[in-house]
Design a protein around this motif. Structure first.
Motif, mmCIF file in Angstrom:
data_model
loop_
_atom_site.group_PDB
_atom_site.id
_atom_site.type_symbol
_atom_site.label_atom_id
_atom_site.label_comp_id
_atom_site.label_asym_id
_atom_site.label_seq_id
_atom_site.Cartn_x
_atom_site.Cartn_y
_atom_site.Cartn_z
ATOM 1 N N GLY A 169 0.877 -1.325 -0.133
ATOM 2 C CA GLY A 169 -0.052 -0.015 -0.139
ATOM 3 C C GLY A 169 0.808 1.212 -0.047
ATOM 4 O O GLY A 169 2.010 1.339 0.159
ATOM 5 N N LYS A 170 0.195 2.330 0.017
ATOM 6 C CA LYS A 170 0.978 3.699 0.123
ATOM 7 C C LYS A 170 1.084 4.113 1.336
ATOM 8 O O LYS A 170 1.858 5.274 1.592
ATOM 9 C CB LYS A 170 0.235 4.669 -0.794
ATOM 10 N N THR A 199 -0.090 2.108 -6.321
ATOM 11 C CA THR A 199 -0.622 1.243 -5.177
ATOM 12 C C THR A 199 0.215 0.787 -4.137
ATOM 13 O O THR A 199 0.013 0.599 -3.139
ATOM 14 C CB THR A 199 -1.465 0.195 -5.616
#
Length: 539
Positions: free
Chosen positions: A230-231, A255
């Motif tokens: 994830g970010k 992403t």
């Protein structure tokens, strides 16, 4: 100590970060200088509804920099205000404008600012926000910019992996408290990756960020396999000199988190790699990044330290993973040729220290298991794997298995261990690694930060059924005691590589002894002076 292996308690418990106490102002006489904006009038307000949360202090490109990162509920202009403390008074404010961007994880915003122009041996206080809406005040101190220093290395907190983020967070907070009480002048906190269990789970990130130690000492983040998906990692940590080219991502940069970065600190060149990217030429790209960085800045450094998540000489569950087998082929010869001294890794939730490895083989066949002092020699590299710093998860050591990897078999001197490792240890207690950087040596110690008692979530929740040396047959050793210690000599002046095979650990049968991108690769000190306003908010 043996346990009845029963699960206890509920699953993940959510909580918010506590960002309360105002930092203590310590008296050190020094002047602050920077080339940034001076504040015209001091705003003394501290807002109970400040939009800023999740503040963390990070490493900068050099000793004279720090990077502050945070989350915000608003996208308005924000700053970091910094003041040097002289005696018991705060003289002037320097304002560092922040970059604030939309947060792709929680719908809010994330910000960061680089503090430059720091002076040696100085205490600074800082706060984040905007007029009328300030965070609490925190402090950090710089030390001499040359000479000896210590840093601490922390393996996989992986908050949430036990199923109870609160217990996991308590374990990490205790390790930070214990390690920094024992080493208050440690200058860096270096991560082995896997800060959290689930990449975009902000409740887990909140538990990770709960300790104010992470606002007082700079955290050098590393991307683990649990962070990469994830970010949130990139949004929580802005890192210096970061190359975010496609090969340094294991998937879409839209992403996922990724990138390789580097910084130089008191004569040590630190290079941090996203080892999640390994296939399709990524390992070659990492080697290229290390090569370019060493070529540009190696002349400024006495030692080169690499940090990445996946332990290539893993002693436990991940020993024979396919990706690790590939890294064992791709990395070691290049690292020897590039003059790397020390490699710090995580991922396997157990401790190991390699023999001196040169070009992917044991450099000195006569080096004994658990040697207390080793001679590095040209091309010699030591690889260290850190155990869990939170107690959220442990992996038991595994026996060498040549049916899985014929090139990673047993050590002829200690067949229970893998051939590459001088020490392998698992006691199901929290530990951290201390590295002393000295002109003529590196000293690496693995130190216990906990016992079998709480906080130790994996033990508390029955995830493991024993705790302590010798698979639980012996009592847990006290906090602060050493699992392992080695002196690494870069020359042949004193080291003999012999050791006595007894060390300090007792293990469970395998132990051998008792940002997001400033991609300009610029390591410069900024020392411009500017006139600033009185810091009334600290009076």
């Amino acid at each position: 100590m043996k346990f009845d292996n029963r699960t206890q308690g509920p699953g993940l418990v959510r909580r918010r970060v506590a960002v309360g106490a105002t930092a203590t102002v310590m008296g050190l006489s020094a002047a602050f200088g920077s080339g940034l904006t001076a504040t015209a009038h001091a705003d003394v307000s501290v807002s109970a509804t400040a939009p800023v949360t999740g503040i963390i202090l990070g490493v900068g490109a050099t000793e004279s920099q720090r990077i502050v990162s945070w989350y915000s509920s608003v996208g308005t202009a924000q700053t970091v205000e910094v003041v040097a403390i002289s005696g018991n008074s705060a003289k002037h404010i320097v304002t560092f404008p922040a970059t604030v961007a939309a947060n792709s994880v929680n719908g809010g915003y994330n910000g960061h600012a680089t503090i430059t122009g720091l002076k040696k041996n100085t205490t600074y206080s800082y706060r984040v926000g905007t007029k009328g809406k300030w965070s609490p005040t925190y402090s950090f101190k710089t030390q001499d910019f040359k000479g000896n220093f210590d840093f601490l290395f922390f393996g996989d907190p992986q908050i949430g992996s036990s199923g109870d983020a609160v217990k996991d967070g308590a374990g990490l907070q205790d390790t930070l408290k214990v390690s920094l009480a024992a080493n208050p002048n440690a200058e860096l906190l270096v991560s082995g990756g896997d800060q959290v269990e689930s990449a975009n789970n902000e409740a887990q990130w909140n538990a990770f960020l709960a300790s104010n130690k992470l606002r007082q000492y700079p955290w050098a983040a590393t991307i683990g396999n649990h962070d990469v998906g994830g970010k949130a990692y990139e949004q929580h940590f802005w890192t210096p000199n970061t190359d975010r080219s496609a090969p340094y991502y294991s998937g879409s940069a839209t992403t996922q988190s990724g990138g390789d970065y580097s910084y130089i600190y008191k004569g040590v060149l630190f290079i941090d790699l996203n080892s999640n990217a390994y296939a399709n030429g990524a390992d070659a790209a990492h080697i290229g990044y290390v090569t370019d960085t060493v070529k540009k800045y190696g002349s400024q450094a006495k030692y080169t330290v690499l940090v990445y998540h996946h332990s290539i000489y893993s002693p436990a569950d991940h020993a024979n993973d396919g990706d690790n087998q590939l890294r064992r082929k791709d990395f070691p010869t290049a690292f020897s040729n590039l003059g790397v001294d020390l490699v710090l890794q995580g991922h396997d939730h157990s401790y190991s220290r390699s023999y001196v490895i040169k070009n992917g083989a044991k450099a000195n066949p006569s080096e004994k298991p658990g040697a207390a002092q080793v001679e590095q020699g040209p091309g010699g590299v030591i690889y260290v794997t850190a155990n869990s710093s939170s107690g959220s998860k442990y992996y038991d050591l595994t026996a060498p298995d040549t049916t899985e990897d014929p090139n990673y078999g047993p050590d002829p001197l200690n067949p229970k261990s893998h051939w590459a490792n001088s020490v392998e240890n698992q006691e199901h207690v929290r530990t951290y690694v201390k590295v002393q950087v000295r002109d003529d040596k590196l000293v690496v110690e693995n130190l216990r930060s906990g016992t079998c008692a709480a906080p130790n979530a994996a033990v508390e929740l029955g995830k493991v059924d024993w705790c302590g040396p010798n698979s639980g047959a012996s009592a847990a050793q006290p906090v602060g005691s050493a699992v392992d210690k080695v002196v690494i000599r870069p020359s042949s002046s004193t080291g003999n590589g012999q050791g006595n095979g007894h060390g300090q650990s007792n293990g469970n049968g395998h132990s051998n002894g008792n940002g997001n991108g400033h991609s300009n690769n610029s390591y410069s000190n900024d020392n411009k002076l500017t006139t600033t306003a009185p810091a009334a908010w600290l009076q």
